[in-house]
Write an enzyme that holds these catalytic residues in place. Structure first.
Site, short mmCIF file in Angstrom:
data_model
loop_
_atom_site.label_atom_id
_atom_site.label_comp_id
_atom_site.label_asym_id
_atom_site.label_seq_id
_atom_site.Cartn_x
_atom_site.Cartn_y
_atom_site.Cartn_z
N LYS A 192 -37.85 -7.56 -114.45
CA LYS A 192 -38.15 -6.74 -115.62
C LYS A 192 -39.65 -6.69 -115.82
O LYS A 192 -40.36 -7.66 -115.53
CB LYS A 192 -37.51 -7.34 -116.87
N SER B 163 -29.05 3.62 -110.75
CA SER B 163 -30.35 3.39 -110.10
C SER B 163 -30.15 3.02 -108.63
O SER B 163 -30.90 3.45 -107.75
CB SER B 163 -31.10 2.25 -110.78
N1 GLU Z 1 -33.46 -0.95 -117.91
C1 GLU Z 1 -32.10 -0.83 -117.52
C2 GLU Z 1 -31.37 -2.13 -117.76
O1 GLU Z 1 -31.76 -2.92 -118.58
C3 GLU Z 1 -31.95 -0.26 -116.12
C4 GLU Z 1 -32.55 -1.05 -115.02
C5 GLU Z 1 -32.55 -0.33 -113.66
O2 GLU Z 1 -32.02 0.76 -113.56
O3 GLU Z 1 -33.11 -0.92 -112.74
O4 GLU Z 1 -30.35 -2.37 -117.18
#
Ligand code: GLU
Length: 473
Positions: A105, A364
Site C-alpha cells: 500500500k 486489478s
Molecule cells: N485499493 C484497493 C484495495 O484496498 C485496490 C487495490 C488494487 O487494486 O491493487 O483493495
C-alpha cells in the site's frame, strides 16, 4: 486505555485470534505477520511559487508472491502505521481470492481536495519517480492502484511517468492498475470493488443457517441497507445492490451529513440531487443529520450496514448502539478490534473487509493480465462463440421445425465482451472466496465469526507458499 487502539493493532489482534486455528509454527506465523519493507520519503514540490515538502510511503507487507499489490491513498491522515496496516490487509485479501500477489500500500500525506489538478499531477509524478528510484514499482515488482483520494487520472500519470523511465519495457502498462480504459485499463475496474461487495453480501444472504440465526429471510432481495460514504466504493455498492439485488436503500451519509427514511429512496435520485445541489441534506422527504451528527449513520436501524469510507468507524463507543444485523465492510478496517468484540456479543454478523472488498484487487489482477497479454479479453473467442451458438440454434430449428426470431437469436448468440468476462470472473471469485471462508466458519471448532475464518484461511494459504518456496520444511 485510549478508545482507538491503532488500526495496525486491530489488524494484528485479528491475526492473533486466527493464528491458533492454523497449527503453524511460531516462526512462520511471525514471518507472515510482519511487514517486510516500508519506504518513507519526503520530497519537495513547488506549489504557487512556494516549496512544499510532501511526506509519502510505500509499504510492501509480504513477498511470498510477486509482484506486490495495493492502492495509493491521498489523505491528510496518512502515516506509516496506517500504510502498514493497509498493506497487511492486502496480503490477506489477495490470498483469500486467489490473486497471486503479495500485499502493499502507498500513501501520500496530503488533502487532495486542497490542490489543483496540475499540482496533483506534479505530486503524483514526483512520487512515482521516487518509487522508480528505489525499485518500489514495476510490473514484476510492485503494482499500485487507486485507493481513497485517487482514481484513474492519477494512475494514468503514474503509468506515463513509469513509461518515460522504462521505454524499453514492453510490459510497462502492467506497472499500475486502475488506469483509464483508453490507456490500457480494463472495463469494469471502476465499479469492481462495489460490485464485489454486492456479490459478497448476496452470497452471505443466500446462507440459510446464517439468515435463520439473524432472523432474516433468505436472499438479498427486499433487505434494507444503509451506506456510509458515497465515494467510488459506496456509490457502486448502493446502486448495484438496489438495481440488481432489489435492496431497499434507507440511509446514506457523506461529509456534509446523513439522511434516513424508513420507506427508502432511489439512490440514483439521491446521487443526482447531490451533484446538482452539492449536498444530500436537502433531499426531500427524509430525516436529516448535520455534519456534526453524521456518525449517527452507524446507528440507523437496518438489515445491512455498509461502511464504505475509512477505518476505525465502529469502535467500542458506538458498537453498543449498532442496530444493523449485518455489517458489510466495504472499506478497509472500518471496525476496530474492540468494536468487533462488542458486535460479536450482540450477534451482529460482520462480513470482513479482507474478503468483501477484494473485488477491486481481483479486477486489478485481470487488468494486469490484460496488460501482460497485450490483448483485450474476448477478442479471440467472441465471434467463434457466436458462430457456435448460431449453429446450435439452427440445429434446434431443423429438428423441431420451429424458428427463432432474428431478435431472439441475436440475444442468445451474443459472444462475451470484455465487460461480460470481467464481471463473470469477479462474480466467480467472490462466490468461491465466500465458500472457502464459510466452510471454515462452519466446520472448525472454536471459530465463531467470519473474520477469524477469513484470517485463518489467508494465513494458511500464505503459509503454503512459504512452504512451497522451501523456506519452511
Ligand atoms: N485499493 C484497493 C484495495 O484496498 C485496490 C487495490 C488494487 O487494486 O491493487 O483493495
Amino acid at each position: 486505555m485510549p478508545n482507538n487502539v491503532s488500526f495496525l493493532d486491530s489488524v494484528n489482534r485479528y491475526f492473533d485470534a486466527a493464528a491458533p486455528f492454523t497449527d503453524l509454527p511460531e516462526g512462520l506465523l511471525k514471518q507472515i505477520k510482519v511487514c517486510n519493507s516500508v519506504y518513507q520519503v519526503y520530497f519537495p514540490v513547488k506549489i504557487n511559487g512556494e516549496v512544499k515538502v510532501i511526506e509519502a510511503y510505500r509499504a510492501q507487507h509480504s513477498h511470498h508472491r510477486s509482484p506486490t499489490k495495493g492502492g495509493i491513498r491521498y489523505s491528510n491522515h496518512v502515516n506509516q502505521e496506517e500504510v502498514v496496516a493497509l498493506a497487511t490487509l492486502m496480503s490477506y485479501k489477495c490470498a483469500i481470492v486467489d490473486v497471486p500477489f503479495g500485499g502493499a500500500k502507498g500513501g501520500v500525506r496530503i488533502n487532495p481536495w486542497e490542490y489543483s489538478e496540475s499540482d496533483l499531477e506534479k505530486i503524483t509524478r514526483r512520487y512515482t519517480t521516487e518509487l522508480i528510484r528505489r525499485k518500489f514499482i514495476g510490473p514484476a515488482i510492485d503494482v499500485p492502484a487507486p485507493d481513497y483520494g485517487t482514481g484513474s487520472r492519477e494512475m494514468a500519470w503514474i503509468y506515463d511517468t513509469y513509461r518515460s523511465f522504462h521505454g524499453d519495457d514492453i510490459n510497462a502498462a502492467g506497472c499500475v492498475t486502475g488506469k483509464p480504459v483508453n490507456q490500457n485499463g480494463v472495463r469494469g475496474r471502476t465499479e469492481a470493488t462495489g460490485r464485489g461487495v454486492f456479490y459478497g453480501i448476496r452470497e452471505a444472504c443466500n446462507q440459510k443457517d446464517l439468515m435463520d440465526k439473524l432472523g432474516l429471510s433468505l436472499g438479498i432481495e427486499g433487505k434494507t441497507m444503509v451506506v456510509q460514504g458515497l465515494g467510488n466504493v459506496g456509490a457502486h455498492t448502493a446502486t448495484i445492490s438496489q438495481d440488481e439485488g432489489g435492496v431497499k436503500i434507507i440511509g446514506v451519509s457523506e461529509v456534509e451529513g446523513a439522511i434516513y427514511s424508513k420507506d427508502g429512496f432511489d439512490i440514483h435520485e439521491v446521487m443526482r440531487h447531490r451533484q446538482e445541489h452539492g449536498s444530500i441534506l436537502s433531499f426531500p422527504g427524509v430525516q436529516t443529520f448535520g455534519k456534526e451528527d453524521r456518525r449517527a449513520v452507524m446507528e440507523f436501524e437496518c438489515d445491512i450496514l455498509v461502511p464504505a469510507a475509512l477505518e476505525n468507524q465502529i469502535d467500542r463507543d458506538n458498537a453498543p448502539n449498532v442496530k444493523a444485523k449485518i455489517i458489510a465492510e466495504a472499506a478497509n478496517g472500518p471496525v476496530t478490534a474492540d468494536g468487533a468484540e462488542i458486535l460479536a456479543k450482540k450477534g451482529v454478523v460482520v462480513i470482513p473487509d479482507i474478503y468483501l472488498n477484494a473485488g477491486g484487487v481481483t479486477v486489478s489482477y485481470f487488468e494486469w493480465l490484460k496488460n501482460l497479454s497485450h490483448m483485450r479479453f474476448g477478442r479471440l473467442e467472441k465471434r467463434f462463440d457466436e458462430g457456435a451458438y448460431r449453429r446450435i440454434i439452427e440445429q434446434i430449428e431443423q429438428t423441431t421445425g420451429k424458428t427463432v426470431s432474428e431478435r431472439d437469436k441475436q440475444m442468445i448468440v451474443r459472444g462475451a465482451d470484455e465487460i461480460d468476462l470481467v464481471r463473470s470472473g469477479l462474480e466467480e471469485t467472490m462466490i468461491t472466496g465466500f465458500q472457502g471462508i464459510y466452510e471454515l466458519y462452519r466446520e472448525k471448532e472454536g471459530i465463531n465469526d467470519l473474520r477469524t475464518a477469513a484470517f485463518a484461511l489467508a494465513i494458511s494459504k500464505i503459509s503454503n507458499d512459504y512452504i512451497a518456496l522451501g523456506i519452511w520444511p
